[in-house]
Write a protein that holds these residues in place. Structure first.
Motif, PDB file in Angstrom:
ATOM      1  N   PRO A 111      24.868  10.227 108.291  1.00  0.00           N
ATOM      2  CA  PRO A 111      24.012  10.995 109.198  1.00  0.00           C
ATOM      3  C   PRO A 111      24.232  12.490 109.044  1.00  0.00           C
ATOM      4  CG  PRO A 111      25.942  10.239 110.380  1.00  0.00           C
ATOM      5  CD  PRO A 111      26.058   9.674 108.976  1.00  0.00           C
ATOM      6  N   CYS A 112      23.303  13.267 109.566  1.00  0.00           N
ATOM      7  CA  CYS A 112      23.483  14.726 109.590  1.00  0.00           C
ATOM      8  C   CYS A 112      22.706  15.308 110.753  1.00  0.00           C
ATOM      9  CB  CYS A 112      23.053  15.370 108.273  1.00  0.00           C
ATOM     10  SG  CYS A 112      21.258  15.495 108.043  1.00  0.00           S
ATOM     11  N   THR A 113      23.062  16.543 111.103  1.00  0.00           N
ATOM     12  CA  THR A 113      22.353  17.298 112.131  1.00  0.00           C
ATOM     13  C   THR A 113      21.914  18.628 111.528  1.00  0.00           C
ATOM     14  OG1 THR A 113      23.620  16.290 113.937  1.00  0.00           O
ATOM     15  CG2 THR A 113      22.497  18.368 114.407  1.00  0.00           C
ATOM     16  N   ILE A 114      20.658  18.995 111.766  1.00  0.00           N
ATOM     17  CA  ILE A 114      20.095  20.242 111.258  1.00  0.00           C
ATOM     18  C   ILE A 114      19.805  21.161 112.443  1.00  0.00           C
ATOM     19  CG2 ILE A 114      18.199  21.300 109.966  1.00  0.00           C
ATOM     20  CD1 ILE A 114      17.828  18.621 108.513  1.00  0.00           C
ATOM     21  N   TYR A 115      20.287  22.393 112.363  1.00  0.00           N
ATOM     22  CA  TYR A 115      20.107  23.377 113.431  1.00  0.00           C
ATOM     23  C   TYR A 115      19.022  24.364 113.011  1.00  0.00           C
ATOM     24  CZ  TYR A 115      24.304  21.284 115.316  1.00  0.00           C
ATOM     25  OH  TYR A 115      25.216  20.388 115.817  1.00  0.00           O
ATOM     26  N   LEU A 116      17.976  24.462 113.815  1.00  0.00           N
ATOM     27  CA  LEU A 116      16.743  25.130 113.426  1.00  0.00           C
ATOM     28  C   LEU A 116      16.625  26.547 113.980  1.00  0.00           C
ATOM     29  CD1 LEU A 116      14.334  22.149 114.201  1.00  0.00           C
ATOM     30  CD2 LEU A 116      15.200  22.819 111.949  1.00  0.00           C
ATOM     31  N   THR A 117      16.251  27.475 113.106  1.00  0.00           N
ATOM     32  CA  THR A 117      15.791  28.792 113.527  1.00  0.00           C
ATOM     33  C   THR A 117      14.312  28.629 113.832  1.00  0.00           C
ATOM     34  OG1 THR A 117      17.394  29.783 112.006  1.00  0.00           O
ATOM     35  CG2 THR A 117      15.703  31.230 112.911  1.00  0.00           C
ATOM     36  N   PHE A 221      18.552  17.114 115.527  1.00  0.00           N
ATOM     37  CA  PHE A 221      18.293  18.542 115.418  1.00  0.00           C
ATOM     38  C   PHE A 221      18.862  19.296 116.616  1.00  0.00           C
ATOM     39  CE2 PHE A 221      15.118  16.494 112.833  1.00  0.00           C
ATOM     40  CZ  PHE A 221      15.054  17.303 111.701  1.00  0.00           C
ATOM     41  N   GLY A 222      19.180  20.572 116.370  1.00  0.00           N
ATOM     42  CA  GLY A 222      19.669  21.432 117.430  1.00  0.00           C
ATOM     43  C   GLY A 222      19.141  22.833 117.279  1.00  0.00           C
ATOM     44  N   GLY A 223      19.394  23.661 118.285  1.00  0.00           N
ATOM     45  CA  GLY A 223      18.933  25.039 118.272  1.00  0.00           C
ATOM     46  C   GLY A 223      19.879  25.962 117.528  1.00  0.00           C
ATOM     47  N   HIS A 224      19.273  26.980 116.882  1.00  0.00           N
ATOM     48  CA  HIS A 224      20.029  27.982 116.127  1.00  0.00           C
ATOM     49  C   HIS A 224      19.386  29.346 116.357  1.00  0.00           C
ATOM     50  CE1 HIS A 224      22.713  29.443 113.079  1.00  0.00           C
ATOM     51  NE2 HIS A 224      21.838  29.511 112.090  1.00  0.00           N
ATOM     52  N   PHE A 261      24.858  23.368 119.763  1.00  0.00           N
ATOM     53  CA  PHE A 261      24.118  24.564 119.338  1.00  0.00           C
ATOM     54  C   PHE A 261      24.953  25.251 118.262  1.00  0.00           C
ATOM     55  CE2 PHE A 261      23.497  29.193 119.887  1.00  0.00           C
ATOM     56  CZ  PHE A 261      22.110  29.308 119.864  1.00  0.00           C
ATOM     57  N   VAL A 262      24.298  26.013 117.385  1.00  0.00           N
ATOM     58  CA  VAL A 262      25.029  26.772 116.367  1.00  0.00           C
ATOM     59  C   VAL A 262      24.761  28.261 116.552  1.00  0.00           C
ATOM     60  CG1 VAL A 262      25.089  27.363 113.919  1.00  0.00           C
ATOM     61  CG2 VAL A 262      25.260  24.987 114.609  1.00  0.00           C
ATOM     62  N   TYR A 263      25.862  29.047 116.612  1.00  0.00           N
ATOM     63  CA  TYR A 263      25.743  30.504 116.688  1.00  0.00           C
ATOM     64  C   TYR A 263      25.325  31.058 115.320  1.00  0.00           C
ATOM     65  CZ  TYR A 263      28.839  29.759 120.738  1.00  0.00           C
ATOM     66  OH  TYR A 263      29.415  29.308 121.914  1.00  0.00           O
ATOM     67  N   PRO A 264      24.302  31.910 115.254  1.00  0.00           N
ATOM     68  CA  PRO A 264      23.995  32.570 113.978  1.00  0.00           C
ATOM     69  C   PRO A 264      25.198  33.369 113.469  1.00  0.00           C
ATOM     70  CG  PRO A 264      22.187  32.852 115.518  1.00  0.00           C
ATOM     71  CD  PRO A 264      23.328  32.265 116.304  1.00  0.00           C
ATOM     72  N   ASN A 265      25.417  33.323 112.184  1.00  0.00           N
ATOM     73  CA  ASN A 265      26.544  33.982 111.501  1.00  0.00           C
ATOM     74  C   ASN A 265      27.861  33.312 111.886  1.00  0.00           C
ATOM     75  OD1 ASN A 265      24.574  35.833 110.535  1.00  0.00           O
ATOM     76  ND2 ASN A 265      24.829  37.027 112.416  1.00  0.00           N
ATOM     77  N   GLY A 266      28.182  33.282 113.174  1.00  0.00           N
ATOM     78  CA  GLY A 266      29.205  32.375 113.680  1.00  0.00           C
ATOM     79  C   GLY A 266      30.649  32.793 113.581  1.00  0.00           C
ATOM     80  N   THR A 267      30.953  34.043 113.181  1.00  0.00           N
ATOM     81  CA  THR A 267      32.348  34.483 113.210  1.00  0.00           C
ATOM     82  C   THR A 267      32.676  34.927 114.635  1.00  0.00           C
ATOM     83  OG1 THR A 267      31.862  36.787 112.642  1.00  0.00           O
ATOM     84  CG2 THR A 267      32.151  35.232 110.808  1.00  0.00           C
TER      85      THR A 267
END
Length: 340
Positions: A111-117, A221-224, A261-267
């Protein structure tokens, strides 16, 4: 074979990755990808050659229990995570996730999850980071040009450690709020608007129909965010809009929504404490960074670590990174974080 590849091969042949994989067997591994490309396509750090991706997927299939994101997060919290558990994620929402990456994963049964812009779905637009990098590369921008155009009320960026000026230009602009970034781009005269998916098809985004087709096939899917800004540079209103709209967009598009959720860039410098209450109010139970590492039950669920993979990793380096050995050797070779 380069010295680095030879060294990684030798360490893996000596069982170093096996040793660390066993030592981290109770922790959750989250692997982060962006895109996959065909051998004849132009190279880019964010786009793995298909054969390279296939070898990595096969390694994960043989050595890890790959779980859906939410199932893994629940198991981590409740102390019932299986040994050597892993999750596979993709950031941004590129079309090649559907056409190239997912067929490999589906064949492997993973499986996988894709985080969408979400603001770019179905458009010919590029992420602003990619557009800036490509425009800077095409116009052969100089470090001096950027520093002269830099806002006087912000610290002048350090000169790049390597000769990749276009990537450096993109990275330093991440630290500016969107309005000030646009001023710098205008001063530089960078033709960012000319850079489209038509010029760079490897970065073409999925359409809503692509998302729905993948969701029917089992992908979550998730938000990005909407436009991929650096969240820590935004005012409170814009920050809330970027998070709420992206998650709302995904919910309207498909029921196959992860609670993460995924933070853009993410550092560490790319998000801040304002994000967590917004995410909690939206029933989002975790957020992913690009900070290198594994996750234990004590890890803050809104600061989940990942191993973000680029096209410069040999299979040996990949094995060392996902096992945790690479991070332990950090003093010998600093690891790049982010790149999203």
């Amino acid at each position: 074979m380069t010295w680095k590849r030879a060294a990684c091969f030798g360490l893996c042949a000596g069982g170093v990755d096996t040793l660390y994989r066993h030592g981290n067997r109770a922790q959750l591994l989250i692997v982060g990808y962006h895109g996959v490309r065909l051998p004849q396509d132009p190279p880019h750090w964010l786009l793995l050659p298909l054969d390279q991706f296939r070898r990595q997927v096969d390694y994960l299939r043989r050595h890890y229990t790959v779980l859906p994101m939410d199932e893994a997060l629940d198991a981590l919290r409740e102390g019932r995570l299986p040994e050597r558990a892993a999750v596979i994620t993709f950031d941004d929402g590129y079309l090649n996730n559907r056409t190239l990456a997912w067929p490999v994963l589906r064949e492997a049964g993973l499986p996988c999850t894709i985080y969408l812009t979400t603001g770019l779905l179905g458009t010919d637009d590029l992420l602003w980071t990619t557009a800036v990098e490509m425009a800077a590369r095409r116009t052969r921008i100089r470090v001096e040009d950027v520093t002269l155009a830099w806002p006087s009320d912000h610290p002048t960026p350090h000169h790049p450690a390597s000769g990749n000026i276009s990537s450096w230009c993109k990275d330093v602009l991440k630290s500016l709020p969107p309005q000030e970034r646009e001023i710098v781009l205008d001063r530089l005269g960078l033709p960012v608007s000319d850079e489209t998916a038509g010029r760079h098809p490897g970065f073409r985004m999925m359409t809503p129909a692509d998302v729905q087709a993948l969701a029917q096939d089992g992908v979550t899917f998730g938000g990005h965010t909407v436009r991929h800004p650096t969240l820590s540079t935004l005012d409170d209103v814009t920050l809330r809009e970027e998070i709420e709209r992206s998650i709302g967009d995904v919910r309207r598009l498909t029921r196959s929504l992860t609670s993460t959720f995924v933070y853009p860039n993410g550092t560490w410098s790319d998000f801040d404490d304002r994000c967590t209450p917004i995410l909690k109010a939206l029933d989002i139970r975790g957020a992913l960074t690009t900070v290198e590492g594994h996750n234990s039950p004590e890890t803050d669920p809104y600061q989940l670590r990942r191993i973000v993979v680029g096209d410069d990793s040999s299979l040996g380096e990949f094995r060392l990174r996902v096992s945790g050995a690479w991070r332990s050797m950090r003093a010998l070779r600093p690891i790049r974080e982010g790149r999203s």
